[in-house]
Design a protein around this motif. Structure first.
Motif, short mmCIF file in Angstrom:
data_model
loop_
_atom_site.label_atom_id
_atom_site.label_comp_id
_atom_site.label_asym_id
_atom_site.label_seq_id
_atom_site.Cartn_x
_atom_site.Cartn_y
_atom_site.Cartn_z
N GLU A 557 16.14 5.06 -26.25
CA GLU A 557 14.95 5.18 -25.41
C GLU A 557 14.86 3.96 -24.50
O GLU A 557 14.99 2.82 -24.95
CB GLU A 557 13.70 5.24 -26.30
N LEU A 558 14.68 4.19 -23.20
CA LEU A 558 14.51 3.09 -22.26
C LEU A 558 13.11 2.51 -22.47
O LEU A 558 12.11 3.16 -22.21
CB LEU A 558 14.67 3.59 -20.83
N ILE A 559 13.04 1.27 -22.96
CA ILE A 559 11.73 0.68 -23.27
C ILE A 559 11.32 -0.39 -22.27
O ILE A 559 10.16 -0.81 -22.26
CB ILE A 559 11.70 0.08 -24.69
N TYR A 560 12.26 -0.85 -21.46
CA TYR A 560 11.89 -1.91 -20.52
C TYR A 560 12.86 -1.91 -19.35
O TYR A 560 14.07 -1.97 -19.53
CB TYR A 560 11.94 -3.27 -21.22
N LYS A 561 12.30 -1.83 -18.16
CA LYS A 561 13.08 -2.03 -16.94
C LYS A 561 12.22 -2.85 -16.00
O LYS A 561 11.18 -2.41 -15.52
CB LYS A 561 13.49 -0.71 -16.29
N GLN A 562 12.68 -4.04 -15.77
CA GLN A 562 11.92 -4.99 -14.98
C GLN A 562 11.79 -4.53 -13.54
O GLN A 562 12.74 -4.00 -12.94
CB GLN A 562 12.62 -6.34 -15.03
N VAL A 563 10.62 -4.71 -12.99
CA VAL A 563 10.39 -4.33 -11.59
C VAL A 563 11.02 -5.34 -10.66
O VAL A 563 11.71 -5.01 -9.71
CB VAL A 563 8.88 -4.20 -11.31
N ARG A 564 10.81 -6.61 -10.95
CA ARG A 564 11.32 -7.66 -10.07
C ARG A 564 11.48 -8.93 -10.89
O ARG A 564 10.66 -9.25 -11.72
CB ARG A 564 10.34 -7.90 -8.92
N TRP A 565 12.55 -9.66 -10.61
CA TRP A 565 12.79 -10.88 -11.36
C TRP A 565 13.42 -11.92 -10.47
O TRP A 565 14.28 -11.62 -9.63
CB TRP A 565 13.71 -10.63 -12.54
N ARG A 566 12.98 -13.16 -10.61
CA ARG A 566 13.62 -14.29 -9.96
C ARG A 566 13.85 -15.37 -11.01
O ARG A 566 13.04 -15.54 -11.93
CB ARG A 566 12.72 -14.87 -8.87
N PRO A 567 14.94 -16.12 -10.90
CA PRO A 567 15.15 -17.21 -11.85
C PRO A 567 13.99 -18.19 -11.80
O PRO A 567 13.30 -18.31 -10.78
CB PRO A 567 16.45 -17.87 -11.35
N LEU A 568 13.77 -18.90 -12.89
CA LEU A 568 12.63 -19.81 -12.97
C LEU A 568 12.66 -20.86 -11.87
O LEU A 568 11.63 -21.19 -11.28
CB LEU A 568 12.64 -20.51 -14.33
N PHE A 569 13.83 -21.40 -11.56
CA PHE A 569 13.87 -22.46 -10.56
C PHE A 569 13.48 -21.93 -9.19
O PHE A 569 12.94 -22.65 -8.37
CB PHE A 569 15.27 -23.10 -10.52
N GLN A 570 13.73 -20.63 -8.92
CA GLN A 570 13.31 -20.04 -7.65
C GLN A 570 11.81 -19.78 -7.66
O GLN A 570 11.12 -19.99 -6.67
CB GLN A 570 14.06 -18.74 -7.38
N ALA A 571 11.30 -19.31 -8.81
CA ALA A 571 9.88 -18.99 -8.89
C ALA A 571 9.03 -20.24 -8.70
O ALA A 571 7.89 -20.18 -8.26
CB ALA A 571 9.57 -18.34 -10.24
N ALA A 572 9.59 -21.40 -9.05
CA ALA A 572 8.81 -22.63 -8.95
C ALA A 572 8.77 -23.18 -7.52
O ALA A 572 7.99 -24.07 -7.22
CB ALA A 572 9.41 -23.69 -9.88
#
Length: 573
Positions: A557-572
């Motif tokens: 069962e597909l339980i998680y598919k992220q909508v959008r992700w950026r590495p932490l250093f980019q998010a900061a």
């Protein structure tokens, strides 16, 4: 020449354009059979010659976030004989002897071709940097951030940066004994846990103990001690007061009431004071000394424990004996693990091993002293999940799982591994205790369906669907979230993992560890069926679904598919 034409007619899919060439390292007869059924041809692996696979990845990362100590149990059952195919629930599963030599001839035909599906026991068998982008392999690099004991311990501390969740609600608190700051934090945790336990013991023993005030009101004539009876050791009410004050200070710290205090300020007791406190605690818990208390202390203990439960998520599972599990980080399948309940012995064990101290690989984790038992016996659960992408993070959860029983009845007074570690690699060498319940399985395994039936019988029909499964899914997702900026994302890779859970008396799942290369050996009738099923469904997800997004994915069962992700250093930024 005619034989060649027969083979090509029988396997019309054998063309270089379709790239249906696979390679397997390790004993995976189910994967081999199911790929052949799909028209794939096996290229035999050449051992250590460097001609068949890219060289292994040796120095990409040897830190705790890498793979050097990845928890793997693939060879757990390597000495088990292969079980008959009827246990797998597949018709004509395996052509054991390849009597007509067809597959052997096909393999020779593709010996110089590139394999486009590679399944190996270990990730470090090859270096993914030398693979082309369309070669599929069943591993990700740098997954040690959640498949090693140290990696999981460290990364889950960062969970608040990734999600609004508290790792202490599903992962028993854990420390690296080789790191000085962690070692200090563990020692303080052990002290405070002992103090909480004293309060629990006061409340728990109230119904059968007498207060000092009541004793003082008795007339001297009422006291007629039996002759030649050994007088029990007494621990005074001042000891309870010390525990109460330590817990009150801890509550104050948790409520941030110490914001203006020196962060390095000592706890309520000095290290020497705590040492004396622990010796009295050991007398009560391990030596049967009588814990004496005042009437007024009972209500105070109850009130503080109630306040602590609101801020210490592990209060209900931690019990009152202060047992911890000491684990050497570089070993798997339960090797070298010990349950211990004396701080001094744990520190001596680690301090006496300079190599372990040097690399910081010893970890100590709070033992679940109040586990859910089945017929008085401890068990754990192996849960599979599949990651098919890390960006966006894509997680599949397997519907079926299995539980593993200990061979001995549960007891906190016996810290032997035969009682507390459910690893099949440990328990398979032991005989089942004659004191176990007769309804426990002789091979010490149940399917999750059998477990659910047992929950129904014990009056908890909704526990599986409402507490256990949601809790396990959340724990898996959180563990992966905290590792996302560490694992190397490769689009043609995938990996099947095995998570081990223990449950509290309230059915709450507690994540113990996550294994790379979970064993697929058919060690029992339960694993023979379920391990074959999870391999078959893995191929459905990673191969069939590439061609048909609506295909049957079996029990995944597909339980998680992220909508959008950026590495932490980019998010900061």
């Amino acid at each position: 020449m005619s034989g060649t034409w027969v083979i090509l007619t029988k396997y019309p899919s054998l063309t270089l354009q379709q790239k249906k060439i696979f390679m397997i390292q390790g004993c995976y007869p189910v994967i081999r059979c199911l790929l052949r059924r799909r028209g794939w041809v096996e290229k035999k692996m050449v051992h250590h010659s460097g001609t068949t696979l890219p060289p292994p990845q040796k120095d990409l990362d040897s830190s705790v976030m890498g793979d050097s100590d990845t928890t793997e149990d693939e060879d757990e059952e390597e000495d088990e004989a292969f079980r008959p195919p009827q246990l797998f629930d597949f018709d004509d599963l395996l052509e054991f002897d390849d009597l007509d030599g067809t597959h052997a001839l096909m393999s020779r035909m593709v010996r110089n071709e590139v394999p486009y599906f590679i399944w190996t026991t270990r990730r470090d068998v090859l270096d993914c940097r030398f693979l082309s982008k369309d070669q599929m392999i069943n591993h990700y690099a740098r997954a040690g951030s959640f498949t090693t004991k140290v990696g999981l311990c460290l990364n889950l501390r960062n969970l608040p940066w990734f999600d609004e969740a508290d790792a202490d609600s599903f992962f028993p608190r854990c420390y690296r004994l080789g790191a000085e700051d962690d070692k200090k934090a563990f020692i303080e945790d052990f002290w405070l846990t002992a103090a909480r336990n004293v309060l629990k013991l006061v409340v728990k023993s109230e119904w059968k103990s007498y207060s000092i005030q009541a004793e003082e009101e008795e007339s001297p004539g009422d006291k007629q001690p039996k002759k030649q009876e050994k007088k029990p050791v007494m621990v005074s009410p001042e000891f309870v007061d010390e525990a109460l004050c330590a817990c009150e200070e801890h509550l104050s710290n948790l409520a941030h009431m110490d914001i203006d205090k020196d962060l390095e300020a000592p706890l309520y007791l000095s290290p020497e004071g705590w040492s004396v406190f622990l010796q009295r605690y050991y007398q009560v818990v391990h030596e049967g000394a009588e814990l004496r208390h005042l009437d007024a202390q009972v209500q105070r203990c109850e009130d503080i424990l109630q306040q602590l439960r609101a801020v210490v998520p592990q209060m209900d599972m931690e019990g009152d004996r202060n047992i911890w599990i000491v684990k050497p980080g570089a070993k798997s399948r339960g090797r070298g693990i010990m349950c211990m309940d004396h701080l001094e012995e744990m520190l001596k064990l680690v301090d006496g091993n300079p190599m372990m101290m040097k690399d910081g690989k010893w970890v100590v984790q709070k033992y679940i002293e109040r586990p859910l038992l089945i017929f008085g016996t401890k068990f754990d659960l192996r849960q599979w999940f599949l990651v098919t992408d890390w960006n966006p993070l894509t997680v599949w959860f397997y519907r079926d799982s299995y539980i593993r029983f200990s061979t001995q009845p549960f007891s906190l007074k016996n810290l032997d591994n035969s009682v507390h570690l459910c690893n099949n690699s440990i328990q398979k060498h032991l005989e089942n205790s004659c004191h176990r319940h007769p309804l426990l399985p002789s091979d010490n395994m149940w399917s999750s369906q059998k477990f659910q039936a047992h929950l129904q019988e014990m009056g908890a029909p909704d526990a599986w669907a409402t507490v256990i499964v949601p809790g396990m899914k959340a724990a898996v997702i959180h563990a992966l979230q905290t590792s996302q900026d560490t694992v190397q994302c490769r689009k043609a890779s995938f990996e099947l993992y095995g998570a081990d859970f223990v449950f509290g008396e309230d059915f709450q799942p507690w994540l113990i560890e996550i294994n790379a290369s979970p064993t697929m050996a058919p060690s029992t009738a339960v694993t023979a069926r379920l391990c074959a099923g999870v391999q078959a469904d893995t191929l459905r997800v990673v191969i069939d679904r590439r061609l048909d997004r609506s295909c049957d994915t079996g029990a995944f069962e597909l339980i998680y598919k992220q909508v959008r992700w950026r590495p932490l250093f980019q998010a900061a930024l």
